[in-house]
Design an enzyme around this catalytic site. Structure first.
Site: not given
Length: 427
Positions: A68, A92, A104, A188, A219, A356
Site C-alpha cells: 500500500k 507505518k 510507493k 493525514t 493538504n 485508505s
C-alpha cells in the site's frame, strides 16, 4: 539532504534492530525491496508531440498483506526515493497494525507544466504500464505529493477498462462518488492533529499557551493547522514552497488558506466574508521557520529538511512529522540530546493510510460509512498506536521514533516467525 534516501532509511532499521530483539531474517527481509518496476510512459501532448516520462512502482515488503502506498508526481522523484518511501510505509502499516505491506510510486514530472488533459493522459499511461503490478489484493495505490482524488479516479477507471471489471478497491483516495471514503480528504492532517493532542496531554501543554509552526501548507499541513487552531493552539508560522509568514500573535488559518487558494501564495491576512485585511507579520524563509523558538514544530513538506547541518539550530521542544522523512537519520541523535521529543512520521502521518484502509474495507464490503464513523475509528486507531509507542518508549528508555520502529519490527517479526525461522528449523 541525504544523497541516497534509501540508505538513510535503512540505517534506522539497522540501528533499532538490536533493541527490537527479532530474528535476523526479519532484518534481512527489510534490507532490499521485494520488487520494483520502472517504466517509460509515452504521453501525447496537446501540441501533438509525444513526450516520455519515467514512472516507478515499488513493492517493498508484503509480509503483513498487499502493499500500500501513494503515487507522487514531482520533478525530483528518484528510484531510491520511491524505495525509501515504500520502506517507511512498511513500518507505518506495522505501527498502525494494518493488514498491509509497504509500497510507493512516482513519476518524474512537473505537473504544474501540464494541461488538465495532459495530466489525465499521463495518469492513465502510468496505470497501463503498471496494470499487472497493482491490484486490490496485490498493491493498492493512493494520492501523494501533487496527486489528488481526481487523478486517482482516472487511474481506477483505466485499471477497470484494462481488466474489464469494476474494482474500486484497486485505488484509495478516490472521489466519494467513485467509491472513495468520507473523511479521506483531511485524514493525514487529522491523524497528526490527534497525535499532537496526545502529545500535549503527556507533556501537560495547554493549547492556548502552545505555539505551533508549520512548514508546508498542502493538504496535510492545512488540515492539521485548521484542527489545531480550532482546539485552541496558536499557529504562529506557516509556509509553502515559496516562503512563510510569522507572527507571535498567531494567524487565522482559514483566512490564510482561502487567500492561498485565490492568489496561490501564503499571505498574512484575516478575512471577514469576502473582505480580507493584511495583519502584522514577518516574512520568513522555510529555513528560518524551522529554527523558530516555538513549542511545536510541524514539518509538513518534503523529506530531509532537518539534517546534521541545521539540527543544532532547532529550538522547538516538540516535533510532529507530517512529511515523510523530514528528519534525516544523522540528525536524530542531535535532536535527542537537545531534549526535543519527536513524534515520527510513521505514526504522525499515518492517518492517511489508515483511512485508505477504511476505504478499501468499505469497497470490499460494498457498504459506505458516514464521516462520523470514519473519524471515530481513526481517532481510536491513532490514540491506540500513540499509547503503544509511548509504552514502548518507556519500556526501552528510547525516543518515540525508536519505539515506533521497535513496535513495527516486532509485529513484522511475528509474521516471519509464523512461517518458521532458522532457529525453529535448526531446533
Amino acid at each position: 539532504m541525504s544523497e541516497n534516501l534509501l540508505d538513510d532509511a535503512l540505517s534506522r532499521i539497522s540501528r533499532f534492530a538490536e533493541q527490537a530483539d527479532v530474528a535476523q531474517e526479519v532484518i534481512d527481509s527489510l534490507m532490499q525491496p521485494r520488487a520494483t518496476k520502472t517504466a517509460s510512459l509515452p504521453v501525447r501532448m496537446d501540441s501533438g508531440a509525444t513526450e516520455y516520462f519515467t514512472g516507478f512502482r515499488c513493492h517493498y515488503n508484503n509480509q503483513l498483506g498487499p502493499t500500500k502506498g501513494g503515487i507522487r508526481f514531482h520533478p525530483n522523484v528518484t528510484l531510491e526515493e520511491v524505495q525509501a518511501l515504500a520502506l517507511w510505509m512498511t513500518i507505518k502499516c506495522a505501527v498502525m497494525d494494518l493488514p498491509y505491506g509497504g509500497g510507493k510510486g512516482g513519476i518524474i514530472v512537473d505537473p504544474k507544466k501540464l494541461s488538465p488533459m495532459e495530466l489525465e493522459r499521463l495518469s492513465r499511461a502510468y496505470v497501463r504500464a503498471m496494470a499487472d503490478f497493482i491490484g486490490p489484493q496485490t498493491d493498492i495505490p493512493a494520492p501523494d505529493v501533487y496527486t489528488n482524488a481526481r487523478i486517482m479516479g482516472w487511474m481506477m477507471d483505466e485499471y477497470e477498462a484494462i481488466h474489464r471489471v469494476k474494482a474500486p478497491g484497486v485505488i484509495t483516495g478516490k472521489p466519494v462518488r467513485l467509491g472513495g471514503s468520507l473523511g479521506r480528504d483531511d485524514a493525514t492532517g487529522r491523524g497528526a492533529y490527534l497525535c499532537t493532542l496526545a502529545l500535549a496531554r503527556k507533556q501537560d501543554l495547554t493549547p492556548q499557551d502552545t505555539s505551533v509552526a508549520i512548514q508546508g501548507f498542502g493538504n496535510g499541513g492545512y488540515h492539521a493547522a485548521r484542527l489545531l487552531q480550532k482546539a485552541g493552539f496558536k499557529i504562529v508560522a506557516i509556509s509553502d514552497s515559496r516562503g512563510g509568514i510569522y507572527s507571535s500573535e498567531g494567524f487565522d488559518v482559514e483566512s490564510v488558506y482561502q487567500e492561498k487558494q485565490r492568489s496561490k501564495q501564503v499571505k498574512a491576512v484575516y478575512c471577514n466574508a469576502s473582505v480580507c485585511e493584511q495583519v502584522d507579520h514577518d516574512a520568513i524563509s522555510n529555513e528560518e521557520l524551522l529554527e523558530l523558538d516555538v513549542d511545536i514544530l510541524i514539518p509538513a513538506a518534503l523529506e530531509g529538511v532537518i539534517h546534521r547541518g541545521n539540527a543544532t539550530k532547532i529550538r522547538a521542544r516538540h516535533l510532529v512529522e507530517i512529511a515523510n522523512g523530514p528528519v534525516e537519520a544523522d540528525a536524530d541523535e542531535i535532536l535527542e540530546e537537545k531534549g526535543c521529543i519527536v513524534v515520527p512520521d510513521v505514526l504522525a502521518n499515518a492517518g492517511g493510510v489508515t483511512v485508505s484502509y477504511f476505504e478499501w474495507v468499505q469497497n470490499r464490503q460494498g457498504y459506505s460509512w458516514d464521516a462520523e464513523t470514519v473519524q471515530e475509528r481513526l481517532s481510536e486507531r491513532m490514540e491506540r498506536a500513540f499509547e503503544d509507542i509511548w509504552e514502548q518508549s518507556r519500556q526501552h528508555n528510547t525516543g518515540l521514533r525508536a519505539a515506533a520502529y521497535i513496535l513495527a519490527l516486532k509485529r513484522l517479526g511475528e509474521a516471519v516467525e509464523a512461517h518458521g525461522t532458522r532457529n525453529y528449523f535448526n531446533s
